[in-house]
Design a protein around this motif. Structure first.
Motif, short mmCIF file in Angstrom:
data_model
loop_
_atom_site.label_atom_id
_atom_site.label_comp_id
_atom_site.label_asym_id
_atom_site.label_seq_id
_atom_site.Cartn_x
_atom_site.Cartn_y
_atom_site.Cartn_z
N SER A 1 -4.78 2.51 6.88
CA SER A 1 -3.43 1.72 6.50
C SER A 1 -3.07 1.92 5.08
O SER A 1 -3.79 2.12 4.29
N VAL A 2 -1.82 1.41 4.91
CA VAL A 2 -1.16 1.45 3.67
C VAL A 2 -1.97 0.75 2.63
O VAL A 2 -2.23 0.87 1.62
N ALA A 3 -2.29 -0.99 3.11
CA ALA A 3 -3.12 -1.65 2.32
C ALA A 3 -4.59 -1.05 1.96
O ALA A 3 -4.69 -1.18 0.64
N ASP A 4 -4.99 -0.35 2.73
CA ASP A 4 -6.35 0.24 2.41
C ASP A 4 -6.19 1.19 1.47
O ASP A 4 -6.91 1.34 0.46
N ASN A 5 -5.17 2.07 1.28
CA ASN A 5 -4.78 3.18 0.35
C ASN A 5 -4.61 2.27 -1.06
O ASN A 5 -4.83 2.81 -1.98
N TYR B 1 2.20 -3.54 6.05
CA TYR B 1 0.87 -3.21 5.29
C TYR B 1 -0.23 -2.72 6.10
O TYR B 1 -1.28 -1.81 5.51
N ASP B 2 -0.10 -2.84 7.42
CA ASP B 2 -1.23 -2.41 8.49
C ASP B 2 -0.76 -1.01 8.96
O ASP B 2 -1.77 -0.63 9.85
N THR B 3 0.31 -0.30 8.51
CA THR B 3 0.63 0.93 9.20
C THR B 3 -0.38 1.92 8.70
O THR B 3 -0.61 2.03 7.56
N ARG C 1 -3.23 12.52 5.47
CA ARG C 1 -2.47 13.07 4.12
C ARG C 1 -1.18 12.21 4.04
O ARG C 1 -0.53 12.82 3.34
N GLY C 2 -1.20 11.13 4.73
CA GLY C 2 -0.13 10.29 4.41
C GLY C 2 1.25 10.83 5.24
O GLY C 2 2.58 10.71 4.60
N GLN D 1 4.16 8.52 -3.40
CA GLN D 1 3.96 8.20 -4.99
C GLN D 1 3.89 6.92 -5.35
O GLN D 1 3.33 6.51 -6.26
N LEU D 2 4.95 6.04 -4.63
CA LEU D 2 5.06 4.73 -4.94
C LEU D 2 3.67 4.02 -4.62
O LEU D 2 3.11 3.03 -5.37
N ILE D 3 2.91 4.36 -3.52
CA ILE D 3 1.87 3.76 -2.89
C ILE D 3 0.74 4.10 -4.06
O ILE D 3 -0.18 3.23 -4.21
N SER D 4 0.80 5.43 -4.44
CA SER D 4 -0.17 5.67 -5.47
C SER D 4 -0.01 4.80 -6.88
O SER D 4 -1.02 4.67 -7.32
#
Length: 601
Positions: A450-454, A487-489, A494-495, A504-507
């Motif tokens: 998920s996005v939250a996990d990353n 956030y659970d998506t 590899r995104g 990039q924003l998530i990173s």
């Protein structure tokens, strides 16, 4: 560097000394894998010894039944034949039961070895420094974890079983044959001479071919993985046809090697059959005359023929298993080469703790070269005060990213020292180093999940509120909240579910959640569009205020938030000052800024 390390991985033309070192290294690895399983291995050996003994007893019991049981039966004495028949049945049942037990034991041993080896390879490839991964292609690493481990699995599941059972079977048969009739035993000994010559001929030629086969297989995997990984570039530049030709050439090489292997078996297998048939014929010819002369009982002759025929049966099996043995040997050589690699950036022997880093970074007499003939940083000195935001600019190859890698301790300097708050990075505890210094690269790699996990990779124990706060700080919350599951998506492989700018924003959110004392942004805004970049810059001005920040950017708009600009050329600082001071001057940065401003018109 190990013998088959990064530079010599695909070699097949080893010297005798190198081959000896490789064999020793492989045997050492195999020994370390089997050492914890020693009780199980001993039990398996005992079981297979008794199992083989019971199997070999059959022809001897037949000889006793014919030579002693039948004459007694003619006298109405059922006892001897009944005992022999009962013994034959018991040995057959016990042999079958013990074989089944041995099969289970050997399977457990092989699976334990494979789990251990697979884990070692994974942990080792993570442990090795960035230098290894930048020169050792991902396809070759994948080959170590897939085809090479599969070759070892085949050896453990089938090859070793066939080898051990075959050697024991042949040994027990030889003992039994000499016990029954030493003359027939001598015939078998004479047959061993051409058998040894044929086997040795096969071994010397197949060893080289099987190593070539592993190399050809690895090249195929490398080409396939690189093509699939870079499929966007393949499609963009229409290189499918060229890739198809190159892959076809590699496939043809692989086919050619395997064809030569098959030709070897085409000589070896019939040679074994010929030697076995000649030996049986000689035993029958000599034994027949001895039976007529009364020197040999008919039952003993029959047992001698059965033993001679059976003696060569394992050889044919061992020949079939020799393929897996040679493949596994070559695979074990490659895996042991990876496991023998030493990190070029080793952990300190006596690490120094730095619980709360302030963020002062110093380069003291640093020299660095990726190769001995290519020096990137010649005698480099620099101090980055805690809390200061520094922008590194300069042409491609000036040494900016190298500087960032040295600060992150992806590499160690050739000479000199890089320090954090006065502590040499080579002495700093790895946990403190990774907590204090975080680098965000242009790649912005996202893992499955998920996005939250990353985002939480930056701080695994972070609460959901902290994750959301980090996303809001870098302007990522709005698009994340708009995803199908927020956030659970799942970001997919590899995104792939989010755009390059969103990755990039998530990173960024991941890095800011980690809250490092030193934050390095290496072309980290290159994937952002202008509105997103402005949004991130607003967040950066707040988030970088209390930490040391190093920004590497070709977009000079990103440099505007820096307290200090360093212009690098050929591994040296040629300009050092505030953005406004350098822009108003006539130096290199003023020229770069003017060119950038003109490009916007």
């Amino acid at each position: 560097m190990s013998v088959t390390g990064v530079e010599g991985e695909e070699r097949t033309d080893f010297s005798k000394e190198e081959s000896r070192q490789i064999r020793q290294r492989s045997l050492k690895l195999l020994g370390s894998l089997l050492r914890p399983l020693r009780p199980h291995v001993v039990l398996a050996v005992i079981v297979i010894v008794f199992s083989t003994a019971f199997q070999v007893a059959g022809p001897a019991l037949i000889a006793i039944g014919i030579d002693q049981g039948l004459p007694a039966l003619m006298k109405q004495d059922w006892g001897p034949l009944g005992l022999v028949g009962g013994a034959y049945l018991v040995t057959g049942v016990l042999g079958a039961v013990l074989i089944a037990w041995y099969t289970v034991l050997s399977a457990r041993i092989s699976q334990a070895v494979l789990i251990d080896l697979r884990t070692r390879v994974f942990l080792q490839t993570q442990r090795l420094s960035l230098e290894f991964h930048e020169s050792y292609t991902s396809g070759r690493i994948i080959s170590r974890q897939t085809s090479d481990l599969d070759a070892i699995r085949e050896l453990l599941d089938e090859g070793i079983n066939g080898l051990i059972r075959g050697v024991l079977y042949m040994g027990f048969i030889g003992i039994a044959l000499f016990t029954l009739d030493w003359t027939s035993g001598l015939v078998l000994v004479v047959a061993l001479v051409p058998l040894f010559v044929l086997t040795r001929w096969f071994q010397t030629r197949s060893q080289r071919l099987f190593r070539e086969s592993r190399v050809a297989s690895a090249k195929l995997i490398v080409k396939f993985v690189e093509t699939m990984t870079g499929i966007r570039a393949v499609k963009a530049f229409r290189v499918e046809k060229r890739n198809g030709k190159e892959f076809g050439d590699l496939t043809e090489d692989y086919r050619d090697v395997n064809a030569r292997v098959i030709q070897l078996f085409g000589i070896f297998d019939p040679g074994l059959v010929l030697i076995g048939n000649v030996a049986v014929g000689v035993v029958l010819f000599v034994g027949g005359f001895r039976v007529i002369d009364g020197q040999m009982a008919i039952g003993v002759l029959l047992a001698a023929l059965l033993y001679t025929r059976r003696f060569f049966d394992p050889m044919e099996e061992m020949a079939m298993f020799y393929n897996s043995y040679q493949s596994a040997t070559a695979a074990l050589e490659k895996i042991s080469g990876v496991l023998e690699e030493k990190p070029s950036v080793p952990d300190p022997v006596k690490p120094v703790d730095l619980w709360e880093a302030q963020g002062t970074v110093r380069f003291q007499g640093v020299r660095f070269a990726y190769r001995s003939d290519r020096e990137i940083l010649p005698q480099f000195d620099l101090e980055l005060p805690a809390g200061q935001t520094i922008a590194l600019v300069g042409s491609t190859g000036a040494g900016k990213t190298t500087l960032a890698k040295l600060i992150s301790r992806f590499y160690d300097p050739t000479d000199g020292a890089v320090t954090l708050d006065g502590v040499d990075l080579r002495d700093l505890h790895p946990k403190d180093l990774r907590r204090a210094i975080v680098m965000v690269t242009q790649e912005a790699y996202l893992f499955s999940g998920s996005v939250a996990d990353n985002i939480a990779i930056g701080k695994p124990d972070a609460s959901f509120d902290e994750i959301v706060a980090a996303a809001k700080a870098v302007g990522a919350h709005e698009f994340i909240d708009g995803l199908p599951n927020g956030y659970d998506t799942d970001v997919n492989k590899r995104g792939g579910r989010v755009s390059a700018g969103q990755r990039q924003l998530i990173s960024f959110a991941r890095a800011f959640l980690a809250d490092p004392a030193v934050l390095i942004l290496d072309e980290a805004t290159s994937s952002l569009d202008i509105p997103s970049e402005r949004l991130v810059q607003e967040a950066l001005q707040t988030l970088l205020a209390d930490r040391t920040a190093v920004i590497i950017a070709h977009r000079l708009s990103t440099v505007a938030i820096a307290d200090r600009v360093l212009v690098m050329e050929y591994g040296r600082i040629v300009e050092d000052g505030t953005p406004d001071d350098l822009i108003s001057g006539t130096g290199r940065f003023a020229q770069l800024h003017a060119a950038w401003r003109d490009s916007l018109v």
